[in-house]
Scaffold this active site. Structure first.
Site, mmCIF file in Angstrom:
data_model
loop_
_atom_site.group_PDB
_atom_site.id
_atom_site.type_symbol
_atom_site.label_atom_id
_atom_site.label_comp_id
_atom_site.label_asym_id
_atom_site.label_seq_id
_atom_site.Cartn_x
_atom_site.Cartn_y
_atom_site.Cartn_z
ATOM 1 C CG ASP A 1 -1.981 -1.067 1.179
ATOM 2 O OD1 ASP A 1 -2.433 -1.404 0.067
ATOM 3 O OD2 ASP A 1 -2.373 -1.559 2.248
ATOM 4 C CG ASP B 1 -6.567 -1.385 -1.601
ATOM 5 O OD1 ASP B 1 -6.706 -2.605 -1.786
ATOM 6 O OD2 ASP B 1 -5.704 -0.899 -0.838
#
Length: 166
Positions: A118, A134
């Site tokens: 991330d 995401d």
């Protein structure tokens, strides 16, 4: 545009998004991890390297086998629905293609690294760090929900009126 052409273009776009997602994650590992925090817009949007061993919002930490299994099953069901023509409306094809892109992007990480990379941090709401995959899943799910709650009910009412008038 014919449904088959739209489906093909949607799946090609999904493949391109998976490629872009993996490229951004590669960059994050190579450049962002050693750099730490990069402020694109100070106090608004930062890039921060994170390793997520769970699912959304870091739930199911260290449950890689479960997450890989569930994600794979969902993605196979979506792909089968698209390829077998079970998903017909164009907005749903687009929505499921986005979900497929995001799911595959994160699945590649989970299988290859054991965690998901991330890197996007939205500072004002202190939201968990996330990635392009995401975003694809969230936008695709949002489009599907809009379709199911707003578009489909209207189409059903329109069809009822047409049948009643006929």
């Amino acid at each position: 545009m014919r449904r088959k052409t739209f489906l093909t273009l949607s799946l090609l776009a999904a493949a391109a998004l998976v490629g872009l997602d993996q490229l951004l994650k590669y960059w994050a590992v190579l450049r962002l991890r050693p750099a730490g925090d990069i402020q694109l817009l100070p106090q608004v949007l930062h890039l921060q390297y994170r390793e997520n061993f769970g699912a959304a919002f870091s739930i199911l930490q260290n449950q890689t086998f479960l997450l890989v299994g569930v994600t794979s099953a969902v993605l196979l069901a979506i792909l089968a629905g698209l390829l077998l023509g079970k998903v017909r409306p164009y907005p749903l094809i687009a929505a499921f293609s986005l979900i497929l892109a995001g799911g595959v992007g994160n699945l590649i990480d989970r299988i290859g690294r054991g965690y998901v990379v991330d890197y996007i941090y939205f500072v004002p709401i202190d939201f968990p760090v996330f990635n392009l995959a995401d975003c694809c899943v969230v936008i695709g799910t949002g489009l599907a929900l809009l379709y199911f709650f707003l578009i489909e009910p209207r189409q059903g009412r329109r069809e009822e009126r047409t049948t009643a008038d006929g």
